[in-house]
Motif scaffolding. Structure first.
Motif, PDB file in Angstrom:
ATOM      1  N   SER A 184      53.409  68.926  84.643  1.00 61.17           N
ATOM      2  CA  SER A 184      53.159  70.071  83.773  1.00 61.17           C
ATOM      3  C   SER A 184      51.866  70.743  84.243  1.00 61.17           C
ATOM      4  CB  SER A 184      53.063  69.652  82.306  1.00 61.17           C
ATOM      5  OG  SER A 184      52.022  68.722  82.123  1.00 61.17           O
ATOM      6  N   ARG A 185      51.941  72.043  84.427  1.00 61.09           N
ATOM      7  CA  ARG A 185      50.782  72.813  84.892  1.00 61.09           C
ATOM      8  C   ARG A 185      49.732  72.826  83.794  1.00 61.09           C
ATOM      9  NH1 ARG A 185      49.930  77.225  88.750  1.00 61.09           N
ATOM     10  NH2 ARG A 185      47.675  77.153  88.928  1.00 61.09           N
ATOM     11  N   CYS A 186      48.471  72.702  84.168  1.00 61.16           N
ATOM     12  CA  CYS A 186      47.362  72.662  83.226  1.00 61.16           C
ATOM     13  C   CYS A 186      46.270  73.629  83.656  1.00 61.16           C
ATOM     14  CB  CYS A 186      46.749  71.265  83.163  1.00 61.16           C
ATOM     15  SG  CYS A 186      47.875  69.962  82.678  1.00 61.16           S
ATOM     16  N   PHE A 187      45.472  74.034  82.700  1.00 59.16           N
ATOM     17  CA  PHE A 187      44.272  74.809  82.990  1.00 59.16           C
ATOM     18  C   PHE A 187      43.134  73.830  83.272  1.00 59.16           C
ATOM     19  CE2 PHE A 187      46.670  77.730  80.243  1.00 59.16           C
ATOM     20  CZ  PHE A 187      46.684  78.848  81.068  1.00 59.16           C
ATOM     21  N   PRO A 188      42.143  74.237  84.067  1.00 59.30           N
ATOM     22  CA  PRO A 188      41.013  73.339  84.348  1.00 59.30           C
ATOM     23  C   PRO A 188      40.333  72.813  83.086  1.00 59.30           C
ATOM     24  CG  PRO A 188      40.929  75.226  85.804  1.00 59.30           C
ATOM     25  CD  PRO A 188      42.034  75.491  84.820  1.00 59.30           C
ATOM     26  N   VAL A 189      40.216  73.642  82.055  1.00 55.75           N
ATOM     27  CA  VAL A 189      39.566  73.188  80.825  1.00 55.75           C
ATOM     28  C   VAL A 189      40.350  72.055  80.175  1.00 55.75           C
ATOM     29  CG1 VAL A 189      40.641  74.899  79.292  1.00 55.75           C
ATOM     30  CG2 VAL A 189      38.393  73.944  78.720  1.00 55.75           C
ATOM     31  N   ALA A 193      45.470  67.291  91.379  1.00 56.59           N
ATOM     32  CA  ALA A 193      44.708  68.492  91.738  1.00 56.59           C
ATOM     33  C   ALA A 193      45.159  68.946  93.121  1.00 56.59           C
ATOM     34  CB  ALA A 193      43.214  68.186  91.759  1.00 56.59           C
ATOM     35  N   LEU A 194      45.619  70.178  93.219  1.00 54.13           N
ATOM     36  CA  LEU A 194      46.080  70.743  94.485  1.00 54.13           C
ATOM     37  C   LEU A 194      45.132  71.853  94.893  1.00 54.13           C
ATOM     38  CD1 LEU A 194      48.333  70.593  96.624  1.00 54.13           C
ATOM     39  CD2 LEU A 194      49.580  72.294  95.267  1.00 54.13           C
ATOM     40  N   SER A 195      44.593  71.755  96.105  1.00 48.83           N
ATOM     41  CA  SER A 195      43.599  72.711  96.584  1.00 48.83           C
ATOM     42  C   SER A 195      44.181  74.116  96.703  1.00 48.83           C
ATOM     43  CB  SER A 195      43.053  72.265  97.948  1.00 48.83           C
ATOM     44  OG  SER A 195      44.070  72.348  98.926  1.00 48.83           O
ATOM     45  N   PRO A 196      43.301  75.108  96.738  1.00 48.38           N
ATOM     46  CA  PRO A 196      43.790  76.493  96.846  1.00 48.38           C
ATOM     47  C   PRO A 196      44.695  76.738  98.053  1.00 48.38           C
ATOM     48  CG  PRO A 196      41.482  76.482  96.242  1.00 48.38           C
ATOM     49  CD  PRO A 196      41.861  75.057  96.561  1.00 48.38           C
ATOM     50  N   ASN A 197      44.434  76.034  99.168  1.00 43.20           N
ATOM     51  CA  ASN A 197      45.281  76.234 100.344  1.00 43.20           C
ATOM     52  C   ASN A 197      46.533  75.343 100.333  1.00 43.20           C
ATOM     53  OD1 ASN A 197      44.437  73.683 101.154  1.00 43.20           O
ATOM     54  ND2 ASN A 197      43.241  74.402 102.896  1.00 43.20           N
ATOM     55  N   ARG A 199      44.939  74.220  91.605  1.00 40.88           N
ATOM     56  CA  ARG A 199      46.100  74.141  90.719  1.00 40.88           C
ATOM     57  C   ARG A 199      46.118  72.736  90.142  1.00 40.88           C
ATOM     58  NH1 ARG A 199      50.357  76.044  94.923  1.00 40.88           N
ATOM     59  NH2 ARG A 199      48.613  75.567  96.285  1.00 40.88           N
ATOM     60  N   TRP A 200      46.161  72.639  88.834  1.00 47.55           N
ATOM     61  CA  TRP A 200      46.048  71.369  88.136  1.00 47.55           C
ATOM     62  C   TRP A 200      47.360  71.032  87.432  1.00 47.55           C
ATOM     63  CZ3 TRP A 200      41.691  68.602  88.842  1.00 47.55           C
ATOM     64  CH2 TRP A 200      40.580  69.288  89.331  1.00 47.55           C
ATOM     65  N   TYR A 201      47.672  69.741  87.443  1.00 44.42           N
ATOM     66  CA  TYR A 201      48.884  69.265  86.797  1.00 44.42           C
ATOM     67  C   TYR A 201      48.602  67.937  86.100  1.00 44.42           C
ATOM     68  CZ  TYR A 201      51.039  72.528  90.058  1.00 44.42           C
ATOM     69  OH  TYR A 201      51.372  73.661  90.760  1.00 44.42           O
ATOM     70  N   GLY A 202      49.277  67.743  85.006  1.00 45.29           N
ATOM     71  CA  GLY A 202      49.379  66.423  84.430  1.00 45.29           C
ATOM     72  C   GLY A 202      50.731  65.889  84.869  1.00 45.29           C
TER      73      GLY A 202
END
Length: 134
Positions: free
Chosen positions: A34-39, A117-121, A95-98
């Motif tokens: 599930s996609r997450c926000f950094p906060v 955590a997936l880096s911008p690239n 890009r953050w995921y749980g």
């Protein structure tokens, strides 16, 4: 932390979690992301550090915040001591995921922790996962 030659996409993440050698995840029949926000990630990290899980190893307020920031910094791959503003800016680009899995270690308890955590690239993948369940 894992580095890939080709950029990783969200669709490829479940297979990647098995391919990188997370034995319990690889054995699982199902991995959900599930996609997450950094906060949201920071809140999960802070909650884990400040409250300490089920067995009273709490860091509480200030030390819990410090532990959460250190974890967030580690997931983004920055050096220890990087200013909070830089960690925050880099975390916003990730890009953050749980994730959840039906493997034997993940009980979907309050203290289970599963962050990707997936880096911008798209080439750097960091995973932080743990449980506080016997």
């Amino acid at each position: 932390m894992f580095e890939f030659v080709e950029p990783m996409t969200a669709a490829g993440l479940p297979a990647a979690l098995g391919a990188i050698g997370l034995a319990r995840t690889a054995a699982a029949a199902q991995v959900s992301l599930s996609r997450c926000f950094p906060v949201e990630i920071w809140e999960v990290l802070f909650d884990a550090a400040a409250e300490g899980g089920a067995y009273e190893s709490a860091e509480y307020g200030a030390y819990g915040r410090l532990a959460a920031w250190r974890s967030l910094a580690g997931l983004t791959g920055v050096e220890e001591g990087t200013p909070v503003a830089e960690v925050e800016a880099l975390a916003a680009a990730y890009r953050w995921y749980g994730f959840g899995t039906d493997s034997g270690w993940f009980f979907r308890q309050r203290w289970d922790l599963a962050i990707v955590a997936l880096s911008p690239n798209g080439r750097r993948l960091a995973v932080l996962a743990g449980t506080d369940t016997y």
